[in-house]
Design a protein around this motif. Structure first.
Motif, short mmCIF file in Angstrom:
data_model
loop_
_atom_site.label_atom_id
_atom_site.label_comp_id
_atom_site.label_asym_id
_atom_site.label_seq_id
_atom_site.Cartn_x
_atom_site.Cartn_y
_atom_site.Cartn_z
N PHE A 65 0.85 -1.20 0.00
CA PHE A 65 0.00 0.00 0.00
C PHE A 65 0.88 1.24 0.00
CE2 PHE A 65 -2.68 -3.35 1.61
CZ PHE A 65 -3.93 -3.06 1.08
N TYR A 163 -7.96 -7.87 0.37
CA TYR A 163 -7.68 -8.25 1.76
C TYR A 163 -8.72 -9.28 2.19
CZ TYR A 163 -6.45 -8.35 6.61
OH TYR A 163 -6.04 -8.80 7.85
N ILE A 193 -3.40 -0.40 6.82
CA ILE A 193 -3.98 -0.04 5.52
C ILE A 193 -4.56 1.37 5.53
CG2 ILE A 193 -5.83 -0.58 3.88
CD1 ILE A 193 -5.45 -3.56 4.70
#
Length: 372
Positions: A65, A163, A193
């Motif tokens: 990310f 996810y 995240i």
């Protein structure tokens, strides 16, 4: 034209055919799309997750990310609650849950549900998802099937992150040992995240304190055999010590026998548990305890004679996220009901208030008191 010329023509045609077939097969779309593999840069956040296909984990899957996701799709009851807590609701482009999220979600988050774009059964499929253009898909393992979201690789190969909570294995299989630590990591991952690590740590600390309460106050001379089961209509699903529910039982000082995933009535009765916890997975709010309390075959079981039958919501023990605390409460108070009043005193200023009230029928006695 002589025979030799015919042979030459034949072999020339065969070569052309082979070249064309090879070219066409190379053009065929597969799940290995053209999106380039990501490289890790300074400041990137890495979340270790899993690859899933056909409702099965097929490998590890690191997700990188670079920034907070801006277009998030969620499938799953507790996954939706987790997203509402950690993600800006304006960044959620779609949300699918089994039953009414407004009724399910904890009271302190209900006002956030009103703005969510709720989707319905049948709308979660590849075509619709490609149109929506998410940058992150959060979904349970069961969502990654051919008739739904295909596989995590399908989306990752198109630059869309996924996810999958690890403890979303099929209840009918005991092929993977679930753990409390992985569930805590699920909360920690959401903090990573969505750049809310401090919030995640606060939830985790609260959960650890809940476990510690029961370990500190329980009767150390009293070890109970506890079974967590679900009625599958003629057979019984067992959430034993390989599943998260069984791991919670053991973490709180109880005994969780290792069983087959699916039991018949006679097999179940052989275990004769001191405490029976019945999974509520259909929104019945605990009324399905009657499947066991009103079956004459079970009257000789210790848990029935001692009225030690309780209910637990599936989402408290099946990839529960922050509801892990509620699962620990449910199981802990079933094992040690004498601690309930003392436990309530510790919950006045907690970050994660319990929602045990969601279960209209939390214990065997409730079934008959509330029906009078």
């Amino acid at each position: 034209m002589d025979l030799e010329d015919n042979d030459v023509k034949y072999y020339e045609c065969m070569i052309i055919f082979i070249i064309m077939a090879t070219f066409l097969s190379g053009c065929k779309e597969t799940e290995h799309y053209y999106y380039p593999k990501e490289t890790i840069k300074t400041g990137d956040k890495i979340v270790k997750n899993i690859s899933v296909k056909n409702y099965l984990k097929i490998g590890e899957n690191d997700q990188i990310f670079q920034e907070i996701p801006q277009r998030v799709f969620i499938s799953g009851q507790e996954e939706a609650e987790m997203a509402v807590i950690f993600c800006n609701p304006e960044n959620i482009i779609g949300c699918y849950t089994m039953y009414d999220l407004k009724k399910y979600i904890k009271p302190m988050y209900k006002d956030k549900v009103d703005t969510l774009p709720i989707m319905h059964y049948g709308e979660v499929n590849v075509e619709r998802m490609l149109q929506m253009k998410p940058d992150l898909i959060i979904a349970q393992q069961e969502a990654f099937r051919p008739d739904s979201l295909k596989s995590t690789e399908f989306w990752n190969s198109r630059g869309i992150k996924t996810y999958v909570p690890k403890n979303t294995n099929s209840p009918e299989k005991h092929i993977y040992r679930e753990t409390i630590e992985e569930e805590l990591q699920y909360i920690r991952d959401f903090g990573i995240i969505f750049h809310k690590e401090i919030l995640a740590d606060a939830f985790i600390q609260d959960i650890r304190q809940t476990i510690q309460f029961f370990l500190t106050h329980k009767d150390k001379n009293k070890k109970r055999r506890v079974m967590v089961v679900e009625d599958f209509g003629g057979t019984i699903g067992s959430y034993d010590r390989t599943k998260l529910a069984g791991r919670i039982v053991e973490a709180l000082g109880g005994e969780s026998p290792e069983t087959l995933p699916i039991l018949g009535k006679e097999d179940f009765m052989k275990y004769d548990p001191d405490v029976l916890i019945v999974v509520c997975s259909d929104g019945s709010h605990g009324e399905n305890m009657k499947t066991f309390t009103e079956d004459i075959n079970y009257r000789k079981l210790k848990c029935i004679k001692n009225k030690a039958v309780y209910s637990i919501q599936l989402e408290m023990m099946y990839a529960p996220g922050i509801r892990l605390k509620d699962g620990i409460e449910c199981i802990g108070l079933a094992m040690y009901p004498e601690l309930e009043e003392e436990y309530k005193k510790t919950q006045k200023n907690t970050i994660n208030h319990s929602y045990l009230e969601w279960l209209t029928y939390r214990k065997m006695e409730d079934l008959y008191q509330k029906s009078k």
